[in-house]
Design a protein around this motif. Structure first.
Motif, PDB file in Angstrom:
ATOM      1  N   GLN A  45    -106.271 -39.094  51.787  1.00 51.84           N
ATOM      2  CA  GLN A  45    -107.456 -39.480  51.021  1.00 51.84           C
ATOM      3  C   GLN A  45    -108.428 -40.266  51.902  1.00 51.84           C
ATOM      4  O   GLN A  45    -109.641 -40.027  51.875  1.00 51.84           O
ATOM      5  N   THR A  46    -107.904 -41.184  52.716  1.00 56.57           N
ATOM      6  CA  THR A  46    -108.759 -41.972  53.611  1.00 56.57           C
ATOM      7  C   THR A  46    -109.443 -41.064  54.623  1.00 56.57           C
ATOM      8  O   THR A  46    -110.659 -41.181  54.861  1.00 56.57           O
ATOM      9  N   ALA A  47    -108.697 -40.149  55.218  1.00 57.00           N
ATOM     10  CA  ALA A  47    -109.283 -39.226  56.197  1.00 57.00           C
ATOM     11  C   ALA A  47    -110.328 -38.335  55.547  1.00 57.00           C
ATOM     12  O   ALA A  47    -111.382 -38.048  56.145  1.00 57.00           O
ATOM     13  N   ARG A  48    -110.092 -37.920  54.327  1.00 57.06           N
ATOM     14  CA  ARG A  48    -111.053 -37.068  53.617  1.00 57.06           C
ATOM     15  C   ARG A  48    -112.346 -37.841  53.354  1.00 57.06           C
ATOM     16  O   ARG A  48    -113.450 -37.314  53.552  1.00 57.06           O
ATOM     17  N   GLU A  49    -112.180 -39.081  52.905  1.00 58.18           N
ATOM     18  CA  GLU A  49    -113.375 -39.894  52.652  1.00 58.18           C
ATOM     19  C   GLU A  49    -114.150 -40.145  53.938  1.00 58.18           C
ATOM     20  O   GLU A  49    -115.393 -40.100  53.944  1.00 58.18           O
ATOM     21  N   GLU A  50    -113.451 -40.396  55.040  1.00 59.07           N
ATOM     22  CA  GLU A  50    -114.122 -40.608  56.319  1.00 59.07           C
ATOM     23  C   GLU A  50    -114.842 -39.341  56.773  1.00 59.07           C
ATOM     24  O   GLU A  50    -115.965 -39.402  57.288  1.00 59.07           O
ATOM     25  N   ALA A  51    -114.217 -38.190  56.565  1.00 58.46           N
ATOM     26  CA  ALA A  51    -114.845 -36.922  56.950  1.00 58.46           C
ATOM     27  C   ALA A  51    -116.090 -36.665  56.111  1.00 58.46           C
ATOM     28  O   ALA A  51    -117.121 -36.205  56.625  1.00 58.46           O
ATOM     29  N   LEU A  52    -116.008 -36.965  54.822  1.00 57.43           N
ATOM     30  CA  LEU A  52    -117.186 -36.767  53.966  1.00 57.43           C
ATOM     31  C   LEU A  52    -118.304 -37.726  54.363  1.00 57.43           C
ATOM     32  O   LEU A  52    -119.489 -37.342  54.369  1.00 57.43           O
ATOM     33  N   SER A  53    -117.948 -38.957  54.704  1.00 62.34           N
ATOM     34  CA  SER A  53    -118.971 -39.919  55.148  1.00 62.34           C
ATOM     35  C   SER A  53    -119.616 -39.448  56.444  1.00 62.34           C
ATOM     36  O   SER A  53    -120.845 -39.541  56.619  1.00 62.34           O
ATOM     37  N   ARG A  65     -91.796 -42.465  48.789  1.00 63.18           N
ATOM     38  CA  ARG A  65     -92.647 -43.469  49.447  1.00 63.18           C
ATOM     39  C   ARG A  65     -93.454 -42.838  50.573  1.00 63.18           C
ATOM     40  O   ARG A  65     -94.646 -43.093  50.722  1.00 63.18           O
ATOM     41  N   ARG A  66     -92.806 -42.020  51.380  1.00 63.60           N
ATOM     42  CA  ARG A  66     -93.488 -41.356  52.501  1.00 63.60           C
ATOM     43  C   ARG A  66     -94.611 -40.450  51.993  1.00 63.60           C
ATOM     44  O   ARG A  66     -95.695 -40.395  52.577  1.00 63.60           O
ATOM     45  N   LEU A  67     -94.363 -39.747  50.903  1.00 66.12           N
ATOM     46  CA  LEU A  67     -95.381 -38.877  50.326  1.00 66.12           C
ATOM     47  C   LEU A  67     -96.582 -39.689  49.857  1.00 66.12           C
ATOM     48  O   LEU A  67     -97.734 -39.294  50.083  1.00 66.12           O
ATOM     49  N   ARG A  68     -96.335 -40.846  49.234  1.00 65.60           N
ATOM     50  CA  ARG A  68     -97.455 -41.691  48.798  1.00 65.60           C
ATOM     51  C   ARG A  68     -98.272 -42.162  49.997  1.00 65.60           C
ATOM     52  O   ARG A  68     -99.505 -42.164  49.954  1.00 65.60           O
ATOM     53  N   VAL A  69     -97.604 -42.541  51.080  1.00 63.95           N
ATOM     54  CA  VAL A  69     -98.318 -42.974  52.295  1.00 63.95           C
ATOM     55  C   VAL A  69     -99.155 -41.829  52.847  1.00 63.95           C
ATOM     56  O   VAL A  69    -100.325 -42.008  53.207  1.00 63.95           O
ATOM     57  N   LEU A  70     -98.566 -40.647  52.922  1.00 65.53           N
ATOM     58  CA  LEU A  70     -99.307 -39.487  53.438  1.00 65.53           C
ATOM     59  C   LEU A  70    -100.495 -39.144  52.555  1.00 65.53           C
ATOM     60  O   LEU A  70    -101.571 -38.784  53.056  1.00 65.53           O
ATOM     61  N   GLU A  71    -100.310 -39.253  51.230  1.00 61.84           N
ATOM     62  CA  GLU A  71    -101.430 -38.977  50.327  1.00 61.84           C
ATOM     63  C   GLU A  71    -102.554 -39.992  50.540  1.00 61.84           C
ATOM     64  O   GLU A  71    -103.733 -39.624  50.531  1.00 61.84           O
ATOM     65  N   GLN A  72    -102.191 -41.259  50.729  1.00 67.94           N
ATOM     66  CA  GLN A  72    -103.210 -42.280  50.983  1.00 67.94           C
ATOM     67  C   GLN A  72    -103.927 -42.007  52.302  1.00 67.94           C
ATOM     68  O   GLN A  72    -105.159 -42.119  52.389  1.00 67.94           O
TER      69      GLN A  72
END
Length: 89
Positions: free
Chosen positions: A67-75, A57-64
């Motif tokens: 992914q959110t931080a990556r998308e924000e950085a790309l934006s 569960r913790r790994l899924r949260v970290l992956e999410q």
């Protein structure tokens, strides 16, 4: 002579019975020990499974979050790459 044989047979029989009872007692103790170890092992397996599920569960949260931080950085990078808007005249 027959009394000696009878006494010898009785001693031999008593010794065999004593050794047999000790053997049965040792087997019983070993069975109890193995049952206790099996119960401890099952408890440890359950504990490890719960830990594994929590880590998944913790790994899924970290992956999410990643992914959110990556998308924000790309934006943000895309926003910085746009030419500045010209101020109104």
């Amino acid at each position: 002579m027959p009394w000696g044989l009878l006494a010898g047979a009785c001693v031999l029989g008593a010794t065999g019975a004593w050794a047999g009872s000790r053997s049965v007692s040792a087997l019983h103790e070993r069975r109890v020990q193995l049952e206790r170890e099996a119960a401890e092992s099952e408890a440890r397996v359950a504990e490890l499974q719960a830990l594994r599920e929590a880590m998944a569960r913790r790994l899924r949260v970290l992956e999410q979050q990643h992914q959110t931080a990556r998308e924000e950085a790309l934006s943000a990078a895309a926003a910085c790459a746009e030419p500045p808007a010209e101020p109104p005249p």
